[in-house]
Design an enzyme around this catalytic site. Structure first.
Site, PDB file in Angstrom:
ATOM      1  N   GLY A  55      54.071  36.274  48.105  1.00 12.99           N
ATOM      2  CA  GLY A  55      54.408  37.624  47.667  1.00 12.99           C
ATOM      3  C   GLY A  55      55.119  37.566  46.339  1.00 12.99           C
ATOM      4  O   GLY A  55      55.623  36.511  45.950  1.00 12.99           O
ATOM      5  N   CYS A  82      54.248  29.752  50.423  1.00  7.79           N
ATOM      6  CA  CYS A  82      55.041  30.208  49.279  1.00  7.79           C
ATOM      7  C   CYS A  82      56.165  31.148  49.745  1.00  7.79           C
ATOM      8  O   CYS A  82      57.067  30.705  50.445  1.00  7.79           O
ATOM      9  CB  CYS A  82      54.093  30.847  48.253  1.00  7.79           C
ATOM     10  SG  CYS A  82      54.843  31.043  46.641  1.00  7.79           S
ATOM     11  N   TYR A  83      56.116  32.427  49.417  1.00  6.72           N
ATOM     12  CA  TYR A  83      57.138  33.367  49.888  1.00  6.72           C
ATOM     13  C   TYR A  83      57.264  33.305  51.416  1.00  6.72           C
ATOM     14  O   TYR A  83      58.364  33.405  51.963  1.00  6.72           O
ATOM     15  CB  TYR A  83      56.745  34.778  49.429  1.00  6.72           C
ATOM     16  CG  TYR A  83      57.687  35.883  49.834  1.00  6.72           C
ATOM     17  CD1 TYR A  83      58.804  36.195  49.071  1.00  6.72           C
ATOM     18  CD2 TYR A  83      57.436  36.657  50.971  1.00  6.72           C
ATOM     19  CE1 TYR A  83      59.657  37.231  49.440  1.00  6.72           C
ATOM     20  CE2 TYR A  83      58.274  37.693  51.345  1.00  6.72           C
ATOM     21  CZ  TYR A  83      59.382  37.979  50.574  1.00  6.72           C
ATOM     22  OH  TYR A  83      60.211  39.003  50.933  1.00  6.72           O
ATOM     23  N   HIS A 169      49.436  26.792  47.424  1.00  6.72           N
ATOM     24  CA  HIS A 169      48.506  27.767  48.000  1.00  6.72           C
ATOM     25  C   HIS A 169      47.228  27.100  48.521  1.00  6.72           C
ATOM     26  O   HIS A 169      46.305  26.855  47.756  1.00  6.72           O
ATOM     27  CB  HIS A 169      48.156  28.828  46.945  1.00  6.72           C
ATOM     28  CG  HIS A 169      49.309  29.722  46.656  1.00  6.72           C
ATOM     29  ND1 HIS A 169      49.523  30.890  47.354  1.00  6.72           N
ATOM     30  CD2 HIS A 169      50.337  29.606  45.790  1.00  6.72           C
ATOM     31  CE1 HIS A 169      50.637  31.457  46.919  1.00  6.72           C
ATOM     32  NE2 HIS A 169      51.157  30.696  45.968  1.00  6.72           N
ATOM     33  N   GLU A 171      44.903  28.406  50.162  1.00  4.69           N
ATOM     34  CA  GLU A 171      43.758  29.326  50.156  1.00  4.69           C
ATOM     35  C   GLU A 171      43.004  29.321  48.829  1.00  4.69           C
ATOM     36  O   GLU A 171      41.891  29.834  48.731  1.00  4.69           O
ATOM     37  CB  GLU A 171      44.232  30.752  50.494  1.00  4.69           C
ATOM     38  CG  GLU A 171      45.097  31.446  49.432  1.00  4.69           C
ATOM     39  CD  GLU A 171      46.586  31.068  49.486  1.00  4.69           C
ATOM     40  OE1 GLU A 171      46.894  30.000  50.049  1.00  4.69           O
ATOM     41  OE2 GLU A 171      47.414  31.810  48.947  1.00  4.69           O
ATOM     42  N   ASP A 228      25.498  48.426  52.665  1.00  9.57           N
ATOM     43  CA  ASP A 228      26.440  48.809  53.710  1.00  9.57           C
ATOM     44  C   ASP A 228      25.847  49.841  54.667  1.00  9.57           C
ATOM     45  O   ASP A 228      25.874  49.666  55.885  1.00  9.57           O
ATOM     46  CB  ASP A 228      27.740  49.345  53.089  1.00  9.57           C
ATOM     47  CG  ASP A 228      28.323  48.380  52.077  1.00  9.57           C
ATOM     48  OD1 ASP A 228      27.958  47.187  52.134  1.00  9.57           O
ATOM     49  OD2 ASP A 228      29.117  48.802  51.218  1.00  9.57           O
ATOM     50  N   LYS A 369      32.265  41.942  52.177  1.00 12.63           N
ATOM     51  CA  LYS A 369      30.895  42.215  51.720  1.00 12.63           C
ATOM     52  C   LYS A 369      29.914  41.080  52.084  1.00 12.63           C
ATOM     53  O   LYS A 369      28.805  41.346  52.539  1.00 12.63           O
ATOM     54  CB  LYS A 369      30.907  42.404  50.197  1.00 12.63           C
ATOM     55  CG  LYS A 369      29.600  42.891  49.624  1.00 12.63           C
ATOM     56  CD  LYS A 369      29.515  44.382  49.726  1.00 12.63           C
ATOM     57  CE  LYS A 369      28.261  44.942  49.114  1.00 12.63           C
ATOM     58  NZ  LYS A 369      28.257  46.400  49.164  1.00 12.63           N
TER      59      LYS A 369
END
Ligand code: XMP
Length: 513
Positions: A55, A82-83, A169, A171, A228, A369
């Site tokens: 964050g 992290c945060y 991180h 990710e 979609d 998506k």
């Protein structure tokens, strides 16, 4: 809602969505929850593990979002990034300190002790850092599991093997062992079965739709031919056949062959009870004399609602309206997101459900998506439909600069059709996020044969992008540009000049209006 996956507590990091995507790529279902949500919100998901995101704040700031204290006591594994790591350190009695400089970029990680989280990670592997604050004292019962040259505590865990913190991180793709670390956390530490896939989602979604629509309820959907709404149509057709009517509004602002492809796929192939509204003339009438982009959009939006309502009212006993809302639209409305979140608000036909007093069905609200595309394949939609470029609701009207008329539409439709066919023929359609032609409101002088011409100009636009929020112009091979330009000028009477748009977004937008 799907139970038994992972909840990511979102503290506003730009990477929060990415965490959810990575977890799902591993085959584990995952949802974001606002970082400071009451514990009941988290519990509803019945998660098998929790991840606390990064964050932009510092944990000592007064306004800094904090988790419900019960999160830290949860009896499932916790990973703070992290945060999120700072929150764990502070919450369990350690210390976090600010620093004047931010560390941003790659760092080599040295692993310190045996840790299941770092199992298989080689010493000196590269991790991605983006932080100001850092943990300076471990909480009681925690050990340091990794450090870097400039950061003694780059990772920590408690001896129970349930609480983990990493400063970097995992990710982000730049962390070369990020995927391995997340796998270790999910599959080894938390013992979650990686069985989240589109086939499971399909069954769960169909069961969910049947439950919501018990007792003879009937549903309509605005089918545009885009990915979609097409996927929603295929799902509804399977879930409640005979009680579902897709409504296709032919606005006259569609691309070449679009109506035929929708009718062939849904009516002929799937055997759906498709209701086509032939409203092209109405739209052109309503747009006569209007050149201002915002006015065009408003007129089209209003007209669409009017025609759609007329269609829905012609079907007896409609109780539900389905929409193809996706997970990013849902996430964007959670707290701690910046103003960028509202960029797309004008893209949806809002207000329909309230006006029509219908219950809303949004069976794709949990999907990204690319997952919608996989689901489309799973449901047997043709590849061409599943991988097609996005197309704006107001259609070709926002690609005719100036007034929309039947003649302008025809010119643009022809040029655009040639361009798209060309890209497919050359095998480059799938490298491009979106490609189209724009008709400009000017005439220029040219020469064809021995004759002087004074004809129209089209601009070709092709961009690469990940999510449409930012985009770069596609570096098309000059020989391709020459070929397609010649093809358009030779085949479309009334167009004598072709230009290529080399603007990125920002500062441009993808569409011209
Ligand atoms: P811009 O032009 O804002 O477009 O860079 C970003 C993406 O959104 C699409 N777009 C729309 N889609 N209704 C839609 O459904 C709209 O009014 C609309 N306007 C833009 C655009 O094609 C691109 O993919």
């Amino acid at each position: 809602m799907i139970r038994g996956g992972v909840a990511v507590l979102d503290f506003g990091s730009q990477y929060s969505q990415l965490i959810a995507r990575r977890v799902r790529e591993i085959g584990v279902y995952c949802e974001l929850v606002a970082g400071n949500a009451p514990y009941e919100e988290v519990e509803k998901l019945d998660p098998r593990a929790l991840i606390l995101s990064g964050g932009p704040r510092s944990v000592y700031e007064e306004e800094a979002p904090r988790p419900d204290p019960r999160v830290l006591q949860a009896d499932v594994p916790l990973l703070g990034i992290c945060y999120g790591m700072h929150l764990l350190a502070l919450g369990y009695g350690g210390e976090v300190q600010g620093s004047d400089s931010r560390e941003y970029g790659p760092a080599r990680v040295r692993t310190e002790t045996d840790s299941l989280l770092f199992d298989g990670v080689s010493d000196g592997a590269r991790a991605w850092m983006s932080h100001g604050d850092r943990v300076t004292r471990l909480p009681e019962g925690f050990v340091r599991t990794a450090g870097t040259e400039s950061l003694p505590i780059a990772a920590m865990e408690d001896r129970s093997g349930l609480r983990f913190g990493v400063q970097f991180h995992p990710e982000v793709r730049h962390t070369e062992f990020g995927d391995l670390l997340l796998r270790n956390f999910l599959l080894e530490v938390s013992s979650i079965q990686p069985d989240w896939n589109m086939s499971r989602f399909r069954s769960a979604a169909i069961a969910g739709i049947r439950e919501r629509m018990s007792g003879g309820a009937k549903v309509v959907l605005g089918l545009s031919g885009g990915v979609d709404s097409s996927v929603v149509a295929a799902l509804l057709h399977e879930a409640v056949p005979g009680r579902f009517t897709p409504i296709f509004v032919d606005t006259g602002l569609l691309r070449r062959g679009e109506r035929e492809s929708v009718e062939t796929t849904f009516r002929d192939h799937f055997g759906m009870d498709l209701l086509t509204m032939d409203a092209g003339a109405e739209f052109v009438d309503a747009l006569r004399g209007v050149a201002d982009p915002e006015s065009k959009r408003k007129i089209i939006g209003r007209k669409f609602v009017e025609v759609f309502e007329r269609a829905a009212e012609s079907i007896e006993g409609i109780t539900h309206l389905a929409q193809g809302t996706l997970y990013p639209d849902v996430i964007e409305s959670t707290p701690f997101r910046g103003p960028s979140a509202t960029i797309k608000s004008h893209h949806n036909v809002g207000g329909l459900p309230e006006r029509m007093d219908l219950q809303l069905l949004e069976p794709l609200r949990e999907l990204f998506k690319d997952e919608v595309r996989s689901l489309g394949r799973e449901l047997g939609l043709p590849e061409e439909m599943v991988s097609r470029h996005p197309f704006p609701g107001p259609g070709l009207a926002v690609r005719i600069i100036g007034e929309v008329s039947a003649e302008n539409l025809e010119l643009l439709r022809s040029a655009d059709g040639i361009f798209l066919d060309f890209l497919k023929r050359k095998g480059i359609y799938d490298e491009i996020w979106q490609a189209f032609a724009v008709l400009l409101p000017i005439h220029t002088v040219g020469v064809m044969g021995d004759r002087r011409t004074y004809d129209r100009v089209v601009a070709l636009r092709a961009v690469t992008s990940v999510d449409g929020m930012t985009a770069d112009w596609y570096r098309m091979d000059p020989s391709h540009l020459a070929e397609v330009s010649a093809e358009i000028v030779n085949r479309v009477e009334g167009i004598s000049r072709v230009v290529y748009d080399v603007s990125s977004k920002p500062p441009g937008t993808i569409e011209w209006e």
